[in-house]
Design a protein around this motif. Structure first.
Motif, PDB file in Angstrom:
ATOM      1  N   ASP A   1      -2.437  -1.325   6.036  1.00 58.38           N
ATOM      2  CA  ASP A   1      -2.493  -0.879   4.635  1.00 58.38           C
ATOM      3  C   ASP A   1      -2.592   0.643   4.565  1.00 58.38           C
ATOM      4  OD1 ASP A   1      -2.592  -3.595   4.035  1.00 58.38           O
ATOM      5  OD2 ASP A   1      -4.727  -3.594   3.582  1.00 58.38           O
TER       6      ASP A   1
ATOM      7  N   CYS B   1      -6.833   4.775  -1.568  1.00 58.82           N
ATOM      8  CA  CYS B   1      -6.081   3.637  -1.016  1.00 58.82           C
ATOM      9  C   CYS B   1      -6.806   2.982   0.153  1.00 58.82           C
ATOM     10  CB  CYS B   1      -4.690   4.092  -0.588  1.00 58.82           C
ATOM     11  SG  CYS B   1      -3.613   4.556  -1.963  1.00 58.82           S
TER      12      CYS B   1
ATOM     13  N   TYR C   1       0.817  -1.213   0.000  1.00 65.35           N
ATOM     14  CA  TYR C   1       0.000   0.000   0.000  1.00 65.35           C
ATOM     15  C   TYR C   1       0.854   1.268   0.000  1.00 65.35           C
ATOM     16  CZ  TYR C   1      -4.389  -2.364  -0.116  1.00 65.35           C
ATOM     17  OH  TYR C   1      -5.463  -3.097  -0.551  1.00 65.35           O
TER      18      TYR C   1
END
Length: 153
Positions: free
Chosen positions: A135, A108, A79
């Motif tokens: 993440d 994201c 990520y």
């Protein structure tokens, strides 16, 4: 003038293609059943653990900890890369300032959430809030790195 527009359009398309390819890679890895996913991370952890043991013989630790670190590092780093790629694509799209960072992070984080939901439907896998947080942390670091180096350039 025409060549410049064509080049800008190509850079735009390539930038967004990179984002979507990266998302596809994440999706593919998340679609692996638990045994496949575990074999991949165990293989990496074994190599990492053997290098650490050779380089630092006084360190002792459980192999399981190495596997856990590999799995969570993969979340963070994948990520982080997605944050970098998304920032670049958004910048190529004309988004600027803090809006650029905010939109990249939202993209994201939403993808991280969808990824964990996806894993609920994969045999042996589970969606975990802590993975979304890891993440998201990686995405934030990626966007901040991009922002810092963008300003220097």
């Amino acid at each position: 003038m025409r060549d410049r527009k064509g080049k800008n359009r190509l850079v735009f398309v390539v930038s967004w293609t990179a984002v979507f390819l990266w998302m596809a890679i994440i999706f593919y890895l998340s679609a692996q059943v638990a045994t496949q996913s575990d074999e991949l991370s165990q293989g990496i952890a074994e190599k990492l653990f053997s290098v650490i043991a050779k380089a630092f013989p006084w360190l002792s630790g459980e192999y399981i900890q190495a596997n856990f670190i590999v799995r969570k590092s993969a979340h963070f780093l994948s990520y982080l890369m997605m944050g970098l790629l998304t920032m670049n694509a958004l910048r190529r799209s004309g988004v600027k300032g803090l809006r650029l960072v905010a939109i990249a992070i939202v993209i994201c984080v939403l993808y991280a959430i969808s990824d964990e939901v996806h894993q609920l439907f994969v045999p042996g896998r589970s969606g975990q809030i802590k993975d979304v947080l890891i993440d998201s942390g990686g995405a934030i670091v990626g966007t901040v790195f991009h922002r810092l180096f963008e300003r220097r350039g």
